[in-house]
Design a protein around this motif. Structure first.
Motif, PDB file in Angstrom:
ATOM      1  N   LEU A 147       0.983  -1.173   0.018  1.00 22.46           N
ATOM      2  CA  LEU A 147       0.150   0.025   0.112  1.00 22.46           C
ATOM      3  C   LEU A 147       0.754   1.316  -0.175  1.00 22.46           C
ATOM      4  CD1 LEU A 147      -2.545  -1.035   2.678  1.00 22.46           C
ATOM      5  CD2 LEU A 147      -2.767  -1.157   0.435  1.00 22.46           C
ATOM      6  N   TYR A 151      -2.126   5.933   1.900  1.00 19.85           N
ATOM      7  CA  TYR A 151      -3.302   4.937   2.157  1.00 19.85           C
ATOM      8  C   TYR A 151      -3.101   4.384   3.169  1.00 19.85           C
ATOM      9  CZ  TYR A 151      -6.856   1.883   0.385  1.00 19.85           C
ATOM     10  OH  TYR A 151      -8.168   1.137   0.130  1.00 19.85           O
ATOM     11  N   GLY A 231      -1.066   3.643  -6.851  1.00 20.65           N
ATOM     12  CA  GLY A 231      -1.148   2.165  -6.552  1.00 20.65           C
ATOM     13  C   GLY A 231       0.236   1.694  -6.267  1.00 20.65           C
ATOM     14  N   GLU A 238      -5.823  -0.822  -3.712  1.00 17.25           N
ATOM     15  CA  GLU A 238      -6.042   0.710  -3.491  1.00 17.25           C
ATOM     16  C   GLU A 238      -6.540   1.370  -4.907  1.00 17.25           C
ATOM     17  OE1 GLU A 238      -2.158   2.003  -1.843  1.00 17.25           O
ATOM     18  OE2 GLU A 238      -2.492   3.825  -2.540  1.00 17.25           O
TER      19      GLU A 238
END
Ligand SMILES: O=C(O)CC1=CCC(=O)O1
Length: 273
Positions: A147, A151, A231, A238
């Protein structure tokens, strides 16, 4: 020697078959956004790679031929001659092996956040660490690559769930799969892939950066490259909406693999080892 992997089938029985294959350290749970988005349109098969989740963990080391053989055995168990296949990371490596070595079984292929070639020494060391200290010793680092930092900061409970998923992997299974990556030799196989192939990379992926996807797309004869704007390694989570749309477009354009989209209700069947 192939094994019976744990899998779940969801979607109309006469819809095209789509097999989803996940990253090292994941269970089929990593595909939840895609199973929800695609399960009405496809007969989606999620499975746990050997050594992961509820699949058996035979003594390692493993090879990509072992992991691909498990998928062929799964297709046989499902009575399917062919299927679409989407794989992320280790799942993408399995997909490349399958499409090159059993082209008659793969309809269309999607390769996400993956590579045909990774520096071997790091994988040899990771296998040794896991054999020595257990998967828990590498779990934090793995999830940090999955991740983006922003995020992860906004989703602390998800980070904890993902960490537990990685740490729950069998030590032998995880180390066995590290060796499959260490020993993989996919570049010579890529020109043999005949399946129309979508290659997707996350722009922020520190594990398999976009250059790896570019090299795959350049070597597979009928390939299309898409680099997501954002991403990390688990970009399917995500950037789920964008990835779902890409997969629907790629597989939806194909027509049926093992059947046609029908009006039958969504059904889920589970099959353990
Ligand atoms: O765990 C990582 O470092 C990322 C990764 C590479 C291959 C795979 O399946 O995961």
């Amino acid at each position: 020697m192939s094994v019976d992997v744990h899998h779940v089938v969801q979607g109309p029985p006469d819809a095209p078959l789509l097999v989803l294959s996940g990253s090292l350290g994941s269970t089929m749970e990593m595909w939840r956004p895609q199973i929800e988005a695609l399960g009405g349109r496809f007969r989606v098969v999620g499975y746990d790679t050997r050594g992961h989740g509820r699949s058996p963990a035979p003594p390692g080391p493993y090879s990509l031929a072992d992991l691909g053989g498990d998928v062929l055995r799964l297709l046989d168990r499902l009575g399917a001659e062919r299927a679409h296949f989407a794989g992320l990371s280790l799942g993408g490596m399995t997909g490349m092996w399958l499409a090159a070595n059993a082209p008659e079984r793969v309809d269309r292929l999607a390769l996400l956040c993956t590579s045909a070639e990774l520096e071997a020494e790091g994988w040899r060391q990771r296998a040794a660490t896991v054999r020595d200290r257990g998967v828990g010793a590498v779990a934090d680092g793995v999830v940090q690559r999955w991740l983006t930092p922003g995020y992860a900061e906004q989703h602390p409970q998800l980070v904890e769930r993902m960490r537990a998923m990685v740490a729950g992997t069998s030590d032998e299974g995880y180390a066995g799969c590290c060796t499959a990556i260490e020993r993989m030799d996919l570049p010579p196989a890529l020109p043999r892939i005949a399946a129309p192939t979508l290659v997707v990379a996350g722009s922020e992926d520190p594990a398999t950066p976009p250059g790896h996807a570019q090299r795959i797309a350049a070597a597979v004869p009928d390939a299309r490259l898409h680099v997501l704007d954002g991403g990390a390694h688990l970009a399917s989570w995500e950037c789920a909406e964008e990835v779902d749309a890409l997969l629907l477009d790629h597989f939806g354009a194909a027509g049926p693999a093992g059947g046609g989209p029908g009006d039958a209700p969504r059904t889920a069947t589970e099959n353990s080892t």
